[in-house]
Design a protein around this motif. Sequence first.
Motif, PDB file in Angstrom:
ATOM      1  N   GLY A  78       0.839  -1.197   0.000  1.00  0.00           N
ATOM      2  CA  GLY A  78       0.000   0.000   0.000  1.00  0.00           C
ATOM      3  C   GLY A  78       0.867   1.236   0.000  1.00  0.00           C
ATOM      4  N   SER A 104      -1.201   4.492   3.908  1.00  0.00           N
ATOM      5  CA  SER A 104      -2.431   3.778   3.538  1.00  0.00           C
ATOM      6  C   SER A 104      -2.978   2.950   4.700  1.00  0.00           C
ATOM      7  CB  SER A 104      -2.186   2.870   2.330  1.00  0.00           C
ATOM      8  OG  SER A 104      -1.212   1.888   2.625  1.00  0.00           O
ATOM      9  N   VAL A 111      -5.965   2.301  -1.258  1.00  0.00           N
ATOM     10  CA  VAL A 111      -6.391   3.586  -0.706  1.00  0.00           C
ATOM     11  C   VAL A 111      -5.954   4.696  -1.673  1.00  0.00           C
ATOM     12  CG1 VAL A 111      -6.191   5.127   1.293  1.00  0.00           C
ATOM     13  CG2 VAL A 111      -6.153   2.640   1.626  1.00  0.00           C
ATOM     14  N   CYS A 156      -4.465   9.015   1.469  1.00  0.00           N
ATOM     15  CA  CYS A 156      -3.105   8.778   1.967  1.00  0.00           C
ATOM     16  C   CYS A 156      -2.420  10.087   2.330  1.00  0.00           C
ATOM     17  CB  CYS A 156      -2.273   8.021   0.939  1.00  0.00           C
ATOM     18  SG  CYS A 156      -2.736   6.287   0.746  1.00  0.00           S
ATOM     19  N   GLU A 169     -10.233   1.886   2.036  1.00  0.00           N
ATOM     20  CA  GLU A 169      -9.681   2.928   2.916  1.00  0.00           C
ATOM     21  C   GLU A 169     -10.183   2.853   4.348  1.00  0.00           C
ATOM     22  OE1 GLU A 169     -13.389   4.518   1.099  1.00  0.00           O
ATOM     23  OE2 GLU A 169     -11.592   3.663   0.216  1.00  0.00           O
TER      24      GLU A 169
END
Length: 184
Positions: free
Chosen positions: A24, A28, A124, A129, A174
């Motif tokens: 990620g 994230s 995400v 982020c 998310e």
Amino acid sequence: MTSESRGVNAVGPCDAAVLHMVCGKIASGKSTLTTRLVDVPRTVLISEDQWIACLYPDEIHTPADYVSRAARMRTVLTEHICSLLAAGISVVLDFPFNTVNTRAWGRSLFQTVSCEHWLHYLDVSDAICKSRLMARNVSGEHPFQTSEAQYDQITRYFVPPAPDEGFNIIVYDETGKVCSRAGS
């Protein structure tokens, strides 16, 4: 020796050991997820950020600095991680498995000891982020401060995992909710 104690001592290679890897973008939620994953008996967490902060203080200024230090650290940790897995200890790696090359290292770990594995992919958006990153920077609790420009520079190298890479993948949104699971 009782049958109960024999069961504890009779753990064979990779008996129930699982290698957990995370993928990620910056901020994230990888470290948050790994903290939850390690809350299982016979499981250890190895955090790249903690190791790099201790081993290479004030040495990471560019992506090239990070790449060279992280590669050196992975080389040192490979045998240790494989030993833990072979002893039946599950390992959660809080490392960014964000490129095909870093994922190849992860694959080599679970293939070497023939253990189960999961690649946890946090899908995400950049906007979320970046928002989390700014909050993290303000809190001062993370060992590294990352600017938005650095985020953009580093995120250019991010490659989402592909099915043909051969991983068991769990995808999260998310909010941390599991969206899908796929085995190799």
